[in-house]
Structure formats: structure tokens, C-alpha cells
Design a protein around this motif. Structure first.
Motif, PDB file in Angstrom:
ATOM      1  N   CYS A   1       4.774   2.546   8.927  1.00  0.00           N
ATOM      2  CA  CYS A   1       5.106   2.442   7.544  1.00  0.00           C
ATOM      3  C   CYS A   1       6.553   2.200   7.410  1.00  0.00           C
ATOM      4  CB  CYS A   1       4.872   3.748   6.753  1.00  0.00           C
ATOM      5  SG  CYS A   1       3.177   4.279   6.763  1.00  0.00           S
TER       6      CYS A   1
ATOM      7  N   SER B   1      -6.564  -2.080   6.382  1.00  0.00           N
ATOM      8  CA  SER B   1      -7.033  -2.922   5.500  1.00  0.00           C
ATOM      9  C   SER B   1      -6.285  -4.345   5.672  1.00  0.00           C
ATOM     10  CB  SER B   1      -6.642  -2.525   4.099  1.00  0.00           C
ATOM     11  OG  SER B   1      -6.863  -3.688   2.997  1.00  0.00           O
TER      12      SER B   1
ATOM     13  N   LEU C   1      -4.209   7.171   4.773  1.00  0.00           N
ATOM     14  CA  LEU C   1      -3.254   6.164   5.526  1.00  0.00           C
ATOM     15  C   LEU C   1      -3.831   5.289   6.293  1.00  0.00           C
ATOM     16  CD1 LEU C   1      -0.458   5.635   5.831  1.00  0.00           C
ATOM     17  CD2 LEU C   1      -0.049   7.468   7.426  1.00  0.00           C
TER      18      LEU C   1
ATOM     19  N   HIS D   1       2.008  -4.438   3.456  1.00  0.00           N
ATOM     20  CA  HIS D   1       2.915  -3.269   3.962  1.00  0.00           C
ATOM     21  C   HIS D   1       2.524  -1.964   3.224  1.00  0.00           C
ATOM     22  CE1 HIS D   1       6.004  -6.493   4.826  1.00  0.00           C
ATOM     23  NE2 HIS D   1       5.431  -7.257   4.009  1.00  0.00           N
ATOM     24  N   VAL D   2       3.003  -0.889   4.074  1.00  0.00           N
ATOM     25  CA  VAL D   2       2.374   0.435   3.795  1.00  0.00           C
ATOM     26  C   VAL D   2       3.786   1.219   3.803  1.00  0.00           C
ATOM     27  CG1 VAL D   2       1.109   2.276   4.365  1.00  0.00           C
ATOM     28  CG2 VAL D   2       0.159   0.116   4.972  1.00  0.00           C
TER      29      VAL D   2
ATOM     30  N   VAL E   1      -3.901  -5.498   2.827  1.00  0.00           N
ATOM     31  CA  VAL E   1      -2.583  -4.711   2.422  1.00  0.00           C
ATOM     32  C   VAL E   1      -1.601  -5.258   3.510  1.00  0.00           C
ATOM     33  CG1 VAL E   1      -1.476  -2.488   2.764  1.00  0.00           C
ATOM     34  CG2 VAL E   1      -3.847  -2.737   1.824  1.00  0.00           C
TER      35      VAL E   1
ATOM     36  N   CYS F   1      -3.721  10.615  -1.351  1.00  0.00           N
ATOM     37  CA  CYS F   1      -4.074  11.492  -0.171  1.00  0.00           C
ATOM     38  C   CYS F   1      -4.876  12.484  -0.299  1.00  0.00           C
ATOM     39  CB  CYS F   1      -3.167  11.643   0.664  1.00  0.00           C
ATOM     40  SG  CYS F   1      -1.675  13.037   0.202  1.00  0.00           S
TER      41      CYS F   1
ATOM     42  N   ASP G   1      -1.878   2.119  -4.710  1.00  0.00           N
ATOM     43  CA  ASP G   1      -1.788   3.538  -4.574  1.00  0.00           C
ATOM     44  C   ASP G   1      -3.140   3.996  -4.254  1.00  0.00           C
ATOM     45  OD1 ASP G   1      -0.018   6.171  -4.641  1.00  0.00           O
ATOM     46  OD2 ASP G   1      -1.728   6.399  -5.849  1.00  0.00           O
TER      47      ASP G   1
ATOM     48  N   GLY H   1       0.915  -1.350   0.065  1.00  0.00           N
ATOM     49  CA  GLY H   1      -0.074  -0.139   0.158  1.00  0.00           C
ATOM     50  C   GLY H   1       0.986   1.334  -0.095  1.00  0.00           C
ATOM     51  N   HIS H   2       0.790   2.183  -0.809  1.00  0.00           N
ATOM     52  CA  HIS H   2       1.532   3.269  -1.069  1.00  0.00           C
ATOM     53  C   HIS H   2       0.841   4.681  -1.291  1.00  0.00           C
ATOM     54  CE1 HIS H   2       3.359   6.405  -3.759  1.00  0.00           C
ATOM     55  NE2 HIS H   2       4.320   5.838  -3.382  1.00  0.00           N
TER      56      HIS H   2
ATOM     57  N   LEU I   1      -5.329   2.207   4.441  1.00  0.00           N
ATOM     58  CA  LEU I   1      -4.211   1.068   3.979  1.00  0.00           C
ATOM     59  C   LEU I   1      -3.886   0.534   5.543  1.00  0.00           C
ATOM     60  CD1 LEU I   1      -1.737   3.098   1.784  1.00  0.00           C
ATOM     61  CD2 LEU I   1      -3.560   1.532   1.227  1.00  0.00           C
ATOM     62  N   ILE I   2      -3.660   1.165   6.642  1.00  0.00           N
ATOM     63  CA  ILE I   2      -3.416   0.456   7.694  1.00  0.00           C
ATOM     64  C   ILE I   2      -4.349  -0.445   8.318  1.00  0.00           C
ATOM     65  CG2 ILE I   2      -2.528   0.830  10.241  1.00  0.00           C
ATOM     66  CD1 ILE I   2      -1.189   3.490   9.170  1.00  0.00           C
TER      67      ILE I   2
END
Length: 237
Positions: free
Chosen positions: A63, A39, A33, A44-45, A42, A106, A103, A4-5, A36-37
Motif C-alpha cells: 500500500c 483487482s 485488502l 493504487h491501494v 485498481v 473492511c 472504498d 482503492g481505499h 483491492l490488491i
């Protein structure tokens, strides 16, 4: 394995320091963010940024440490594709090969978790080079988008041989929006631009497709995000 980016440049001309500006009790970057965290899909972020402040913020939230973005990728003319390639390379040095690069812009905080899951599901089902979020465009170059000709007169941007007198007669066109991108890592490593391969659309609702590019956008998104919170669609800060 899914990376996740989030890309978050420090500079912004339209809305200064927008990516770290507070919006409904959170930094703008945190609305994406958090998704992603939180989910479970996912692994790695990572945050790609030239801002030490945002970079340290991402590290504190768990991250990966890939260092600050190189200066040539921190200008307002730097291509998103080049930023992605750099981030993928740095992350894979630590994690090994990825299966998908996810991706989130933001500056598009109105997305819901269901949009992310829909993008990942479509990527798994269709196996394209990339899934890109889009919404139906409010204006259409075959119907109501105009250009001036050599004499200064208005003409339809993309006229068709027999003309178009109603929007429903025009070919469907889409706006490219930054809610969700899911990219095949092998494609990201080797391609030189976004649309070089097989890129397919993930159609998202127009009401979630807005992004922050101006003070007006910020005001509209602030209102709509507040409505999402009031309707129980988003957790408040």
C-alpha cells in the motif's frame, strides 16, 4: 486511474480491535485488502488508519505510504467523508489526479469481487458523483417501522394518506451498506457531505450486506464467510 481505499480505525467499542482480529485465518482487514490488491482494475491501494500495526501491515502488502491518519479523523465521531477527503489528497500528491476513488469497508468481508466490478461498471456507465452499495431493507418506515406518539402509543414512522396494509404496497427503501463505494474525485474534493451530489445505488444481495458492529454480527459473518469458503466463492487463508 483508480485508487482503492480501506479505512480501518484502531478503536472499536462493539468488537475490540475488530479490524485486525483474525477471521478464518486472516486479519479482518485482509479480506477486503486482498480484493483491492488482486483487482486488475485498481491502480493504487491505500489504508487510512491511526493504528501503527495496521499501517505497517498495509505497507508490507504494497500500500502507498500516506502516514497515519490525523488524530481528529481517528475518533468514533469522525465522518467517513472527511477521512476519504484526507486520503484522496495524500494519495494524489504521489500519483496525480485520480479517475475514481474506490472504498471498501473492511467490516463488510462478505462482498465478492463481482460486487466491486458491478460498482465500477455502474460508475463508468452512469457517471454519477457516487455509487453506493445498498440492499433492500428488511423493515419499511411506511409499513412496519414504528414510533411512539406524545401519548406513548405506537404509530407507523412514515404514514401515507391511505395507509399501507401489505409490504408490497409500500415504497421501496434501502439499507446503506459498506460493500462498495465508487466516488468521483472532483466531487470528493469539493463536496462537504456524502449525499450532496448525485448518488446512485448499487443493489447487492442481503446475504452479503452484513457488517461487523457487535459480537453477534461477528458470529453471523464468521458462519457466512465459512460457507462462502466451503462453496468455493472465497479463497481460504
Amino acid at each position: 486511474m483508480i485508487i482503492g481505499h480501506i479505512g480501518a480505525r484502531a478503536g472499536s467499542k462493539g468488537v475490540p480491535n475488530k479490524n485486525f482480529r483474525m477471521l478464518h485465518g486472516k486479519h479482518l482487514i485482509d479480506w477486503s485488502l486482498d480484493q483491492l490488491i488482486n483487482s486488475d482494475r485498481v491502480d493504487h491501494v491505500v489504508v487510512s488508519t491511526d493504528s501503527p500495526e495496521m499501517y505497517e501491515h498495509g505497507l508490507k502488502r504494497g500500500c502507498l505510504d500516506i502516514g497515519l491518519r490525523p488524530a481528529e479523523l481517528a475518533t468514533d465521531t469522525a465522518a467517513k467523508w472527511d477521512v476519504w477527503q484526507h486520503a484522496l489528497g495524500e494519495v494524489e500528491k504521489q500519483t496525480g489526479p485520480a479517475d475514481a476513488f474506490l472504498d471498501l469497508d473492511c467490516t463488510s468481508p462478505l462482498r465478492l469481487p463481482e460486487d466491486i466490478n458491478a460498482g465500477l461498471d455502474l460508475f463508468e456507465a452512469e457517471a454519477p458523483d457516487m455509487v453506493m452499495s445498498c440492499c433492500e431493507s428488511r423493515k419499511n418506515p411506511y409499513f412496519n417501522m414504528l414510533e411512539t406518539d406524545a401519548d406513548g402509543g405506537l404509530q407507523v414512522s412514515k404514514p401515507l394518506p391511505h395507509g399501507v396494509v401489505a409490504r408490497q404496497q409500500a415504497p421501496m427503501v434501502y439499507d446503506h451498506v459498506g460493500l462498495v463505494y465508487v466516488v468521483k474525485p472532483s466531487y470528493l474534493r469539493t463536496a462537504t457531505r456524502l449525499f450532496e451530489g448525485h448518488v446512485i445505488p448499487l443493489i447487492v444481495p442481503n446475504e452479503r450486506s452484513l457488517d461487523v458492529d457487535s459480537p453477534f454480527d461477528w458470529d453471523v459473518i464468521e458462519y457466512l464467510l465459512g460457507k462462502q469458503i466451503a462453496d468455493g466463492l472465497r479463497d481460504p487463508a
